[in-house]
Design a protein around this motif. Sequence first.
Motif, PDB file in Angstrom:
ATOM      1  N   GLU A 202     -11.294 -23.433  -0.710  1.00 20.17           N
ATOM      2  CA  GLU A 202     -12.411 -24.084  -1.388  1.00 20.17           C
ATOM      3  C   GLU A 202     -13.122 -25.015  -0.410  1.00 20.17           C
ATOM      4  O   GLU A 202     -12.481 -25.588   0.487  1.00 20.17           O
ATOM      5  CB  GLU A 202     -11.902 -24.848  -2.608  1.00 20.17           C
ATOM      6  N   PRO A 203     -14.422 -25.195  -0.568  1.00 22.92           N
ATOM      7  CA  PRO A 203     -15.181 -25.928   0.451  1.00 22.92           C
ATOM      8  C   PRO A 203     -15.036 -27.440   0.398  1.00 22.92           C
ATOM      9  O   PRO A 203     -15.409 -28.129   1.347  1.00 22.92           O
ATOM     10  CB  PRO A 203     -16.625 -25.503   0.156  1.00 22.92           C
ATOM     11  N   GLN A 204     -14.499 -27.987  -0.685  1.00 21.42           N
ATOM     12  CA  GLN A 204     -14.463 -29.442  -0.845  1.00 21.42           C
ATOM     13  C   GLN A 204     -13.051 -29.982  -0.613  1.00 21.42           C
ATOM     14  O   GLN A 204     -12.090 -29.220  -0.532  1.00 21.42           O
ATOM     15  CB  GLN A 204     -14.937 -29.830  -2.250  1.00 21.42           C
ATOM     16  N   TYR A 205     -12.981 -31.309  -0.496  1.00 17.71           N
ATOM     17  CA  TYR A 205     -11.689 -31.968  -0.261  1.00 17.71           C
ATOM     18  C   TYR A 205     -10.795 -31.872  -1.496  1.00 17.71           C
ATOM     19  O   TYR A 205      -9.636 -31.481  -1.405  1.00 17.71           O
ATOM     20  CB  TYR A 205     -11.918 -33.435   0.111  1.00 17.71           C
TER      21      TYR A 205
ATOM     22  N   LEU B 122      -3.108 -18.728   6.848  1.00 20.05           N
ATOM     23  CA  LEU B 122      -4.300 -19.402   7.346  1.00 20.05           C
ATOM     24  C   LEU B 122      -4.349 -19.347   8.869  1.00 20.05           C
ATOM     25  O   LEU B 122      -3.302 -19.316   9.536  1.00 20.05           O
ATOM     26  CB  LEU B 122      -4.307 -20.860   6.887  1.00 20.05           C
ATOM     27  N   PRO B 123      -5.547 -19.362   9.425  1.00 27.09           N
ATOM     28  CA  PRO B 123      -5.660 -19.423  10.892  1.00 27.09           C
ATOM     29  C   PRO B 123      -5.159 -20.767  11.399  1.00 27.09           C
ATOM     30  O   PRO B 123      -5.140 -21.756  10.650  1.00 27.09           O
ATOM     31  CB  PRO B 123      -7.155 -19.241  11.139  1.00 27.09           C
ATOM     32  N   PRO B 124      -4.736 -20.834  12.662  1.00 19.27           N
ATOM     33  CA  PRO B 124      -4.272 -22.125  13.201  1.00 19.27           C
ATOM     34  C   PRO B 124      -5.358 -23.184  13.082  1.00 19.27           C
ATOM     35  O   PRO B 124      -6.535 -22.904  13.333  1.00 19.27           O
ATOM     36  CB  PRO B 124      -3.961 -21.805  14.671  1.00 19.27           C
ATOM     37  N   PRO B 125      -4.994 -24.389  12.682  1.00 24.06           N
ATOM     38  CA  PRO B 125      -6.011 -25.444  12.541  1.00 24.06           C
ATOM     39  C   PRO B 125      -6.478 -25.930  13.907  1.00 24.06           C
ATOM     40  O   PRO B 125      -5.774 -25.772  14.919  1.00 24.06           O
ATOM     41  CB  PRO B 125      -5.256 -26.548  11.797  1.00 24.06           C
ATOM     42  N   PRO B 126      -7.658 -26.494  13.975  1.00 21.53           N
ATOM     43  CA  PRO B 126      -8.121 -27.086  15.236  1.00 21.53           C
ATOM     44  C   PRO B 126      -7.271 -28.304  15.581  1.00 21.53           C
ATOM     45  O   PRO B 126      -6.531 -28.814  14.732  1.00 21.53           O
ATOM     46  CB  PRO B 126      -9.563 -27.485  14.909  1.00 21.53           C
ATOM     47  N   PRO B 127      -7.320 -28.763  16.819  1.00 22.85           N
ATOM     48  CA  PRO B 127      -6.528 -29.955  17.196  1.00 22.85           C
ATOM     49  C   PRO B 127      -6.855 -31.145  16.290  1.00 22.85           C
ATOM     50  O   PRO B 127      -8.011 -31.447  16.033  1.00 22.85           O
ATOM     51  CB  PRO B 127      -6.961 -30.216  18.646  1.00 22.85           C
ATOM     52  N   VAL B 128      -5.799 -31.751  15.778  1.00 22.76           N
ATOM     53  CA  VAL B 128      -5.964 -32.906  14.917  1.00 22.76           C
ATOM     54  C   VAL B 128      -5.878 -34.165  15.770  1.00 22.76           C
ATOM     55  O   VAL B 128      -4.874 -34.387  16.447  1.00 22.76           O
ATOM     56  CB  VAL B 128      -4.891 -32.940  13.814  1.00 22.76           C
ATOM     57  N   PRO B 129      -6.921 -34.975  15.792  1.00 22.54           N
ATOM     58  CA  PRO B 129      -6.882 -36.179  16.629  1.00 22.54           C
ATOM     59  C   PRO B 129      -5.837 -37.151  16.125  1.00 22.54           C
ATOM     60  O   PRO B 129      -5.490 -37.161  14.943  1.00 22.54           O
ATOM     61  CB  PRO B 129      -8.295 -36.748  16.496  1.00 22.54           C
ATOM     62  N   PRO B 130      -5.293 -37.991  17.027  1.00 24.24           N
ATOM     63  CA  PRO B 130      -4.287 -38.978  16.585  1.00 24.24           C
ATOM     64  C   PRO B 130      -4.906 -39.971  15.619  1.00 24.24           C
ATOM     65  O   PRO B 130      -6.113 -40.203  15.612  1.00 24.24           O
ATOM     66  CB  PRO B 130      -3.871 -39.652  17.899  1.00 24.24           C
ATOM     67  N   ASP B 131      -4.039 -40.547  14.797  1.00 26.62           N
ATOM     68  CA  ASP B 131      -4.512 -41.525  13.818  1.00 26.62           C
ATOM     69  C   ASP B 131      -5.124 -42.732  14.511  1.00 26.62           C
ATOM     70  O   ASP B 131      -4.666 -43.175  15.571  1.00 26.62           O
ATOM     71  CB  ASP B 131      -3.361 -41.989  12.923  1.00 26.62           C
ATOM     72  N   ASP B 132      -6.145 -43.244  13.871  1.00 25.69           N
ATOM     73  CA  ASP B 132      -6.750 -44.479  14.344  1.00 25.69           C
ATOM     74  C   ASP B 132      -5.743 -45.618  14.189  1.00 25.69           C
ATOM     75  O   ASP B 132      -5.063 -45.744  13.166  1.00 25.69           O
ATOM     76  CB  ASP B 132      -8.013 -44.755  13.518  1.00 25.69           C
ATOM     77  N   ALA B 133      -5.638 -46.469  15.214  1.00 29.64           N
ATOM     78  CA  ALA B 133      -4.679 -47.575  15.159  1.00 29.64           C
ATOM     79  C   ALA B 133      -4.955 -48.509  13.990  1.00 29.64           C
ATOM     80  O   ALA B 133      -4.052 -49.175  13.478  1.00 29.64           O
ATOM     81  CB  ALA B 133      -4.712 -48.347  16.476  1.00 29.64           C
TER      82      ALA B 133
ATOM     83  N   TRP C 230      -7.261 -32.943   5.752  1.00 30.15           N
ATOM     84  CA  TRP C 230      -8.660 -32.560   5.632  1.00 30.15           C
ATOM     85  C   TRP C 230      -9.481 -33.418   6.602  1.00 30.15           C
ATOM     86  O   TRP C 230      -9.181 -34.592   6.792  1.00 30.15           O
ATOM     87  CB  TRP C 230      -9.100 -32.781   4.182  1.00 30.15           C
ATOM     88  N   PRO C 231     -10.491 -32.887   7.244  1.00 30.63           N
ATOM     89  CA  PRO C 231     -11.069 -31.546   7.129  1.00 30.63           C
ATOM     90  C   PRO C 231     -10.499 -30.535   8.114  1.00 30.63           C
ATOM     91  O   PRO C 231     -10.982 -29.408   8.196  1.00 30.63           O
ATOM     92  CB  PRO C 231     -12.544 -31.809   7.431  1.00 30.63           C
ATOM     93  N   TYR C 232      -9.443 -30.935   8.881  1.00 32.04           N
ATOM     94  CA  TYR C 232      -8.873 -29.995   9.851  1.00 32.04           C
ATOM     95  C   TYR C 232      -8.062 -28.917   9.149  1.00 32.04           C
ATOM     96  O   TYR C 232      -7.988 -27.774   9.627  1.00 32.04           O
ATOM     97  CB  TYR C 232      -8.015 -30.771  10.853  1.00 32.04           C
ATOM     98  N   GLY C 233      -7.445 -29.272   8.034  1.00 25.86           N
ATOM     99  CA  GLY C 233      -6.739 -28.297   7.214  1.00 25.86           C
ATOM    100  C   GLY C 233      -7.535 -28.005   5.958  1.00 25.86           C
ATOM    101  O   GLY C 233      -8.106 -28.914   5.346  1.00 25.86           O
ATOM    102  N   PRO C 234      -7.612 -26.743   5.521  1.00 23.15           N
ATOM    103  CA  PRO C 234      -8.468 -26.380   4.394  1.00 23.15           C
ATOM    104  C   PRO C 234      -7.850 -26.732   3.049  1.00 23.15           C
ATOM    105  O   PRO C 234      -6.651 -27.004   2.926  1.00 23.15           O
ATOM    106  CB  PRO C 234      -8.599 -24.860   4.550  1.00 23.15           C
ATOM    107  N   THR C 235      -8.712 -26.707   2.036  1.00 25.25           N
ATOM    108  CA  THR C 235      -8.259 -26.884   0.648  1.00 25.25           C
ATOM    109  C   THR C 235      -7.868 -25.513   0.121  1.00 25.25           C
ATOM    110  O   THR C 235      -8.656 -24.790  -0.498  1.00 25.25           O
ATOM    111  CB  THR C 235      -9.376 -27.512  -0.198  1.00 25.25           C
ATOM    112  N   HIS C 236      -6.644 -25.155   0.409  1.00 21.24           N
ATOM    113  CA  HIS C 236      -6.111 -23.833   0.067  1.00 21.24           C
ATOM    114  C   HIS C 236      -4.638 -24.010  -0.272  1.00 21.24           C
ATOM    115  O   HIS C 236      -3.965 -24.877   0.294  1.00 21.24           O
ATOM    116  CB  HIS C 236      -6.282 -22.874   1.254  1.00 21.24           C
ATOM    117  N   PRO C 237      -4.090 -23.216  -1.215  1.00 24.49           N
ATOM    118  CA  PRO C 237      -2.694 -23.417  -1.614  1.00 24.49           C
ATOM    119  C   PRO C 237      -1.704 -23.300  -0.460  1.00 24.49           C
ATOM    120  O   PRO C 237      -0.610 -23.887  -0.528  1.00 24.49           O
ATOM    121  CB  PRO C 237      -2.455 -22.334  -2.673  1.00 24.49           C
TER     122      PRO C 237
END
Length: 519
Positions: free
Chosen positions: A343-346, A453-464, A383-390
């Motif tokens: 699904e396209p939304q969060y 699902l396809p591999p997700p794009p690189p997820v940036p580290p959490d903001d401090a 999200w948004p690096y990982g999709p809204t999918h089961p």
Amino acid sequence: MFEHMFAEVADEALVGAIEQAAVEEAQASARRLAAIAELTRRSVDDDDERARWTFDLWALTAARIGAALTIGQRRASAQMRIAMALRDRLPRVAALFCQGRIGIRVISELTWRTHLVDDDRVLAEIDAALAERAVSWGALSEEKLTGAVNALIERYDPDAVRRAKDVIGDRDFRIGAHDDSAETTSAWGKLMAADGVAAERRILAMINGVCENDPRSVGERRSDAAGALLNGRQYLPCRCGASDCPKADAPAPASHVVVHVIADQAAVDAAEKQADEKPAATRPEEAADCVADDESICTPDPLVDTGVALLPGAKVMPTVALADAIAGGAKVAPLWLPGPEPEPQYRPSTRLAQFVRLRDMFCRFPGCEVPADRCDIDHCVPWPYGPTHPSNLNCKCRTHHLLKTFCFGPDGWIEAQSPDGTVTFTAPDGRSYSTNPGSTLFFPQFPAATAELPPPPPVPPDDAARTAKMPTRRRPRSAEVAARVKAERAQNREIRATVIAAANAARPAGPPRGNQPPF
């Protein structure tokens, strides 16, 4: 292996083996709790800034212990409380526990009942007295064990005796008990007097709204009316089944509460068949299933799989109850299955959220038992690096959702989800724990597997600065516990003063007679 373990042991030695096993069981429990106490001591620090987080260091440690023991967060926290009480408050009792002379049942009661003692000198006296007597308390019933512990605490610190709250008439209302049957749920409690009168009149009006041919007893009608009332309904439908029922003009029941029951097709078929069947009179010759003699053998009916139906919380709903719900107008709908496209939304749609909850049934963190309908739906890959999918969504209770949000990452926990619904959590020490969708435990054919699902794009580290968003406490957990102890002791003191004043007021005036001491 099990059946041969003591096959060669003589009869007179079996009782000794049982006694020795009980000692070893207590010793093993003591070792487990000692390890929990040491981990808690090393991990929980009130001077750490995280001590004021809602998901604090105590909760983080409980999550590690819960995953290791496959128990929920509250049970893990309770294990930590017992362990720390033995370590810091009851060392003499702990020593006997390590020797296997006191069992875990008694230990749990001793640590709970002494929780309100807040003076170290008094606590040392109670610890010594308990160590002297508690070895023989394992044979006591729950009631007698509680009485024995309370009597000892009363000698040294009367304000620390845990007193029943109903002494001061606290109101409460409960739904469900541990000994409920599968077919029914108990409800009990106290209401304000005016509310009780209103409820009684409302229920009476509802049961008077059915015709005299309704097959239910008065008690059954009252029970069904209370259930309908709690569901937001104003009328109780008649069950007479007659097309010319004089009460048929009553408005159809309406409810804003929806309870989802998950059932396989066999259960639905069996329930619908039972709902359609009319009870038939039994002929005298059919009173017994069969009669066997020397020339005939009773042949049992073939086993029939009647399926399974589950209420929220994985409580089995018997076929007769499912049939009753269907006869009462419950809707039967097939399970919606998601496709490969996300699904396209969060926020997942209603039907996608329902599928995920029905698939998971519980919080997916190891050992957690919080039902899915009380959980958040979380993206495994954010999200948004990982999709809204089961294949990227699972249920987490609010506590473990906080753990995922603030304690996951390169130096914390790691989560991975497979298309078949398996979720694997890896702790900071490298230990991995996998959980399967709860639905597969009860419905092996449940279509839990969804698209890969396809591999997700690189997820940036959490903001401090992300930790600044963690909800915080007004004060550390230890201060909250101390405040609760102080408040409960004050309440106990007030209860004792009230009881003593009432007893003195009931005594006859004048000096005590003979050697009778004043109250």
